[in-house]
Design a protein around this motif. Sequence first.
Motif, mmCIF file in Angstrom:
data_model
loop_
_atom_site.group_PDB
_atom_site.id
_atom_site.type_symbol
_atom_site.label_atom_id
_atom_site.label_comp_id
_atom_site.label_asym_id
_atom_site.label_seq_id
_atom_site.Cartn_x
_atom_site.Cartn_y
_atom_site.Cartn_z
ATOM 1 N N ASP A 127 -4.348 -0.934 2.884
ATOM 2 C CA ASP A 127 -3.059 -0.341 3.214
ATOM 3 C C ASP A 127 -2.507 -1.030 4.460
ATOM 4 O OD1 ASP A 127 -0.853 1.336 3.403
ATOM 5 O OD2 ASP A 127 -1.963 2.916 4.450
ATOM 6 N N HIS A 128 -2.247 -2.330 4.322
ATOM 7 C CA HIS A 128 -1.769 -3.110 5.466
ATOM 8 C C HIS A 128 -2.681 -2.908 6.673
ATOM 9 C CE1 HIS A 128 1.817 -4.048 3.197
ATOM 10 N NE2 HIS A 128 2.096 -2.769 3.061
ATOM 11 N N PHE A 129 -3.995 -3.098 6.447
ATOM 12 C CA PHE A 129 -4.981 -2.872 7.493
ATOM 13 C C PHE A 129 -4.655 -3.646 8.773
ATOM 14 C CE2 PHE A 129 -8.561 -1.941 4.204
ATOM 15 C CZ PHE A 129 -8.127 -0.629 4.094
ATOM 16 N N LEU A 130 -4.114 -4.856 8.650
ATOM 17 C CA LEU A 130 -3.825 -5.686 9.820
ATOM 18 C C LEU A 130 -2.365 -5.615 10.257
ATOM 19 C CD1 LEU A 130 -5.904 -8.943 9.164
ATOM 20 C CD2 LEU A 130 -6.564 -6.851 10.366
ATOM 21 N N GLY A 145 -5.747 -6.775 15.566
ATOM 22 C CA GLY A 145 -6.034 -6.482 14.169
ATOM 23 C C GLY A 145 -7.045 -5.359 14.013
ATOM 24 N N PHE A 146 -8.093 -5.365 14.848
ATOM 25 C CA PHE A 146 -9.077 -4.287 14.786
ATOM 26 C C PHE A 146 -8.445 -2.954 15.177
ATOM 27 C CE2 PHE A 146 -12.524 -7.598 15.070
ATOM 28 C CZ PHE A 146 -13.153 -7.226 13.897
ATOM 29 N N ASP A 147 -7.539 -2.953 16.157
ATOM 30 C CA ASP A 147 -6.806 -1.729 16.492
ATOM 31 C C ASP A 147 -6.127 -1.158 15.249
ATOM 32 O OD1 ASP A 147 -7.396 -1.645 19.176
ATOM 33 O OD2 ASP A 147 -5.542 -2.587 19.834
ATOM 34 N N ARG A 148 -5.451 -2.026 14.544
ATOM 35 C CA ARG A 148 -4.697 -1.579 13.374
ATOM 36 C C ARG A 148 -5.627 -1.133 12.243
ATOM 37 N NH1 ARG A 148 -0.180 -6.473 13.612
ATOM 38 N NH2 ARG A 148 1.048 -5.573 15.319
ATOM 39 N N MET A 149 -6.745 -1.838 12.078
ATOM 40 C CA MET A 149 -7.724 -1.416 11.077
ATOM 41 C C MET A 149 -8.218 -0.002 11.357
ATOM 42 S SD MET A 149 -10.224 -4.689 10.377
ATOM 43 C CE MET A 149 -11.512 -3.580 9.821
ATOM 44 N N LEU A 150 -8.577 0.247 12.614
ATOM 45 C CA LEU A 150 -9.116 1.554 12.963
ATOM 46 C C LEU A 150 -8.075 2.653 12.805
ATOM 47 C CD1 LEU A 150 -11.336 0.684 16.054
ATOM 48 C CD2 LEU A 150 -12.052 1.188 13.723
ATOM 49 N N GLN A 151 -6.815 2.340 13.046
ATOM 50 C CA GLN A 151 -5.769 3.330 12.828
ATOM 51 C C GLN A 151 -5.701 3.740 11.355
ATOM 52 O OE1 GLN A 151 -2.091 1.770 14.406
ATOM 53 N NE2 GLN A 151 -2.919 1.557 16.466
ATOM 54 N N LYS A 152 -6.031 2.815 10.467
ATOM 55 C CA LYS A 152 -6.050 3.110 9.027
ATOM 56 C C LYS A 152 -7.359 3.766 8.595
ATOM 57 C CE LYS A 152 -2.027 1.233 8.022
ATOM 58 N NZ LYS A 152 -0.904 1.999 7.435
#
Length: 365
Positions: free
Chosen positions: A322-325, A342-349
């Motif tokens: 879901d647009h992990f990055l 990118g890891f920030d955004r992954m963890l938000q998902k």
Amino acid sequence: MKNLTRNFCLYLFLLLPFSIFGQQQKSDFNYTSAKELLLVGKAMPGGEYFHRVDTAKYNQMPPVVKRLFTNSAGLAICFTTNSPVIKAKWTVTNSGRMGNMTGIAQKGLDLYIKRDGKWQFAGVGSPSGVSSEGTLVDNMGTEEKECLLYLPLYDELKNLEIGTTSDSYIRAGQNPFKNKIVIYGSSILQGASASRPGMAYSSRLSRSSGYNFINLGLSGNGKMEKEVADMVADIDADAFILDCIPNPSPTEITERAAEFVMTLRSKHPDTPIIVIQTLIREKGNFDRKVKKWVKQQNEAIAKQIEILRKNNVKNLYFIKEDHFLGTDHEGSTDGVHPNDLGFDRMLQKYKPHLSKILKVKFDKE
């Protein structure tokens, strides 16, 4: 001549205190082996101290997998000290550097100290080669500090000693994390391309929740082999997360995914199993072959999850890409591995799904 001699003697006299002071400073530290403290983040006891898995016990796993499990990704030393300075000496096995990793992340150290109930970054050990020595943090107070020292992500650690002032104490800490949530995955899980060891996403999940997220990332080799499934199934875990889909081919996913899940289920009838699709690689933004490959990987694992659910496999969960990055194409280091953004955004998902499935509460970052 007399003036020259007198001036030289005066120079030596003035220099002597500084020389003695330097020697005292150097000797005013005691070094404690990390093996006398507490190691956290290991999947199960046994084997070499700084290895994630006992590769001698599970010697049927592929050689490259066994070698990668000697890397100390996700492991940390927990201790308390009242020392105002924390130093370290450590030795790894490989002098080479990776192009998509910082030296600190690959073979350095990363210190966190708890303040006001939260883990906060305190300093790093920057590697200088196979053997390194340095100050992690200086000029602190003499109050007791709860410390968590993360180990190298992409190298085998052979020895580690932690230095504290000679008039201070250092003691093994208590495990700050409860339960055991095992994550099996790829280089992304192992930590590429986080900037520091403590920024690997499994470690961030642990600090954010107080739960023990175990890092079984295997760079390029999270391919769900039967021998690896047997090893993972032996771990006494409260949940299993399979974030390995970036590595196997679509054919390997079709041939191995269901068997891997059922191997876990045979030994853990009720334990949650969470499968995560691969992130969309930024390299595929222009490279059509990469884009097609990732699409096929995600389609293959979706099909296997559908089959498993039709066969009434319970407590099986699926997190879709879901647009992990993100959507601005700025979330990777090399088009494949996430950077810290990118890891920030992954963890938000990831976190909303994990919170709901595992009943885990994560701190807001």
